[in-house]
Scaffold this motif. Structure first.
Motif, PDB file in Angstrom:
ATOM      1  N   GLU A  34       0.839  -1.241   0.003  1.00 55.51           N
ATOM      2  CA  GLU A  34      -0.061   0.089   0.022  1.00 55.51           C
ATOM      3  C   GLU A  34       0.998   1.142  -0.012  1.00 55.51           C
ATOM      4  OE1 GLU A  34      -2.407  -0.722   3.144  1.00 55.51           O
ATOM      5  OE2 GLU A  34      -3.433  -2.475   2.647  1.00 55.51           O
ATOM      6  N   CYS A  35       2.270   1.336   0.085  1.00 51.83           N
ATOM      7  CA  CYS A  35       3.034   2.359  -0.162  1.00 51.83           C
ATOM      8  C   CYS A  35       3.057   3.017   1.341  1.00 51.83           C
ATOM      9  CB  CYS A  35       2.873   3.034  -1.368  1.00 51.83           C
ATOM     10  SG  CYS A  35       3.032   2.216  -2.806  1.00 51.83           S
ATOM     11  N   ASP A  36       2.915   2.373   2.310  1.00 55.53           N
ATOM     12  CA  ASP A  36       2.764   3.142   3.619  1.00 55.53           C
ATOM     13  C   ASP A  36       4.020   3.480   4.124  1.00 55.53           C
ATOM     14  OD1 ASP A  36       2.256   3.715   6.215  1.00 55.53           O
ATOM     15  OD2 ASP A  36       1.055   2.249   6.588  1.00 55.53           O
ATOM     16  N   THR A  37       4.779   4.385   3.553  1.00 57.53           N
ATOM     17  CA  THR A  37       5.891   4.696   4.046  1.00 57.53           C
ATOM     18  C   THR A  37       6.146   5.037   5.324  1.00 57.53           C
ATOM     19  OG1 THR A  37       5.825   6.801   3.121  1.00 57.53           O
ATOM     20  CG2 THR A  37       6.747   5.287   1.525  1.00 57.53           C
ATOM     21  N   ARG A  38       5.330   5.743   5.750  1.00 56.29           N
ATOM     22  CA  ARG A  38       5.616   6.178   7.479  1.00 56.29           C
ATOM     23  C   ARG A  38       5.618   5.003   8.306  1.00 56.29           C
ATOM     24  NH1 ARG A  38       8.636   8.225   9.340  1.00 56.29           N
ATOM     25  NH2 ARG A  38       8.455   9.469   7.832  1.00 56.29           N
ATOM     26  N   PHE A  39       4.714   4.009   8.216  1.00 55.46           N
ATOM     27  CA  PHE A  39       4.804   2.616   8.880  1.00 55.46           C
ATOM     28  C   PHE A  39       6.249   1.988   8.595  1.00 55.46           C
ATOM     29  CE2 PHE A  39       4.461  -1.930   9.572  1.00 55.46           C
ATOM     30  CZ  PHE A  39       3.951  -1.900  11.022  1.00 55.46           C
ATOM     31  N   LEU A  40       6.431   1.846   7.484  1.00 62.99           N
ATOM     32  CA  LEU A  40       7.783   1.080   7.167  1.00 62.99           C
ATOM     33  C   LEU A  40       9.153   1.945   7.743  1.00 62.99           C
ATOM     34  CD1 LEU A  40       7.056   0.380   3.620  1.00 62.99           C
ATOM     35  CD2 LEU A  40       7.174  -1.443   5.474  1.00 62.99           C
ATOM     36  N   ALA A  41       9.106   3.296   7.462  1.00 58.91           N
ATOM     37  CA  ALA A  41      10.244   4.029   8.189  1.00 58.91           C
ATOM     38  C   ALA A  41      10.221   4.025   9.700  1.00 58.91           C
ATOM     39  CB  ALA A  41      10.130   5.371   7.711  1.00 58.91           C
ATOM     40  N   ASP A  42       9.201   3.595  10.410  1.00 59.45           N
ATOM     41  CA  ASP A  42       9.058   3.551  11.744  1.00 59.45           C
ATOM     42  C   ASP A  42       9.281   2.165  12.155  1.00 59.45           C
ATOM     43  OD1 ASP A  42       8.171   6.348  11.924  1.00 59.45           O
ATOM     44  OD2 ASP A  42       6.096   5.908  12.415  1.00 59.45           O
ATOM     45  N   SER A  43       9.648   1.195  10.975  1.00 59.93           N
ATOM     46  CA  SER A  43       9.579  -0.024  11.588  1.00 59.93           C
ATOM     47  C   SER A  43      11.062  -0.613  11.422  1.00 59.93           C
ATOM     48  CB  SER A  43       8.822  -0.975  10.653  1.00 59.93           C
ATOM     49  OG  SER A  43       7.370  -0.681  10.950  1.00 59.93           O
ATOM     50  N   VAL A  44      12.125   0.449  11.183  1.00 61.56           N
ATOM     51  CA  VAL A  44      13.500   0.175  10.964  1.00 61.56           C
ATOM     52  C   VAL A  44      14.216   0.943  11.971  1.00 61.56           C
ATOM     53  CG1 VAL A  44      13.002  -0.098   8.433  1.00 61.56           C
ATOM     54  CG2 VAL A  44      13.875   2.013   9.201  1.00 61.56           C
ATOM     55  N   THR A  45      15.532   0.213  12.303  1.00 57.61           N
ATOM     56  CA  THR A  45      16.519   0.929  13.149  1.00 57.61           C
ATOM     57  C   THR A  45      17.059   1.933  12.247  1.00 57.61           C
ATOM     58  OG1 THR A  45      18.312  -0.729  12.394  1.00 57.61           O
ATOM     59  CG2 THR A  45      16.937  -1.111  14.271  1.00 57.61           C
ATOM     60  N   ASP A  46      17.963   2.812  13.063  1.00 60.10           N
ATOM     61  CA  ASP A  46      18.611   4.169  12.199  1.00 60.10           C
ATOM     62  C   ASP A  46      19.529   3.521  11.288  1.00 60.10           C
ATOM     63  OD1 ASP A  46      16.844   5.915  13.529  1.00 60.10           O
ATOM     64  OD2 ASP A  46      18.128   6.356  15.147  1.00 60.10           O
ATOM     65  N   ASP A  47      20.265   2.338  11.717  1.00 60.98           N
ATOM     66  CA  ASP A  47      21.279   1.784  10.832  1.00 60.98           C
ATOM     67  C   ASP A  47      20.711   0.809  10.047  1.00 60.98           C
ATOM     68  OD1 ASP A  47      20.625   0.177  12.714  1.00 60.98           O
ATOM     69  OD2 ASP A  47      23.000  -0.295  13.390  1.00 60.98           O
ATOM     70  N   ILE A  48      19.346   0.852   9.634  1.00 58.15           N
ATOM     71  CA  ILE A  48      19.029  -0.090   8.623  1.00 58.15           C
ATOM     72  C   ILE A  48      20.003  -0.476   7.358  1.00 58.15           C
ATOM     73  CG2 ILE A  48      17.673   1.511   7.555  1.00 58.15           C
ATOM     74  CD1 ILE A  48      16.578  -2.178   7.772  1.00 58.15           C
TER      75      ILE A  48
END
Length: 121
Positions: A16-30
Motif C-alpha cells: 500500500e506504499c505506507d512509507t510512514r509505517f515502514l520508516a517507523d519499523s526500521v532501526t537508524d542503521d538499517i
C-alpha cells in the motif's frame, strides 16, 4: 506485536506504499540489501527509496510462505504491479528480515532476493 502479525503488516505496508509505517519499523542503521543490485544504508536512504517506490503506486503482494527463527523472519511470495494501463510486471521474491536485538518491532536488516516471472504457473 506477534511476529506473524508484524510480517503481515510490513508486507501490507509495502503493498500500500505506507512509507510512514515502514520508516517507523526500521532501526537508524538499517541495511536493505537488494541482492545483486544495491545496498541501501541508513534510515535516511531507506526513506528516500520508499518515496521512489511510492511513485509506482500500490502493488499486489501474495505471500506463499513465512518462516521464523529467533531474530529472523523469511517471507516468500510474489509481487505484481501495473507499469502502464493494461500492463503488469510480476516478480517472485524472498525477503529476510533481521530484527533488532533491543526492539523486536523493528528490523535492522532486510535482504531482498527478486526474480522476474515471465510465465505464470
Amino acid at each position: 506485536m506477534d511476529r506473524n502479525k508484524l510480517i503481515k503488516k510490513l508486507n501490507n505496508a509495502f503493498a500500500e506504499c505506507d512509507t510512514r509505517f515502514l520508516a517507523d519499523s526500521v532501526t537508524d542503521d538499517i541495511q536493505w540489501k537488494i541482492v545483486g543490485e544495491k545496498t541501501i544504508a541508513g534510515k535516511e536512504q531507506f526513506e528516500r527509496s520508499l518515496e521512489k517506490m511510492r511513485l509506482g503506486g500500490p502493488m499486489n503482494i501474495t505471500i506463499q510462505d513465512v518462516l521464523h527463527t529467533d531474530k529472523r523472519s523469511v517471507v516468500e511470495g510474489t509481487v505484481e504491479y501495473k507499469t502502464e494501463p493494461g500492463r503488469k510486471k510480476r516478480y517472485a521474491f524472498c525477503d529476510v528480515y533481521i530484527f533488532s536485538d533491543s526492539d523486536e518491532s523493528k528490523f535492522r536488516e532486510l535482504r531482498t532476493y527478486v526474480s522476474k516471472v515471465n510465465k505464470v504457473d
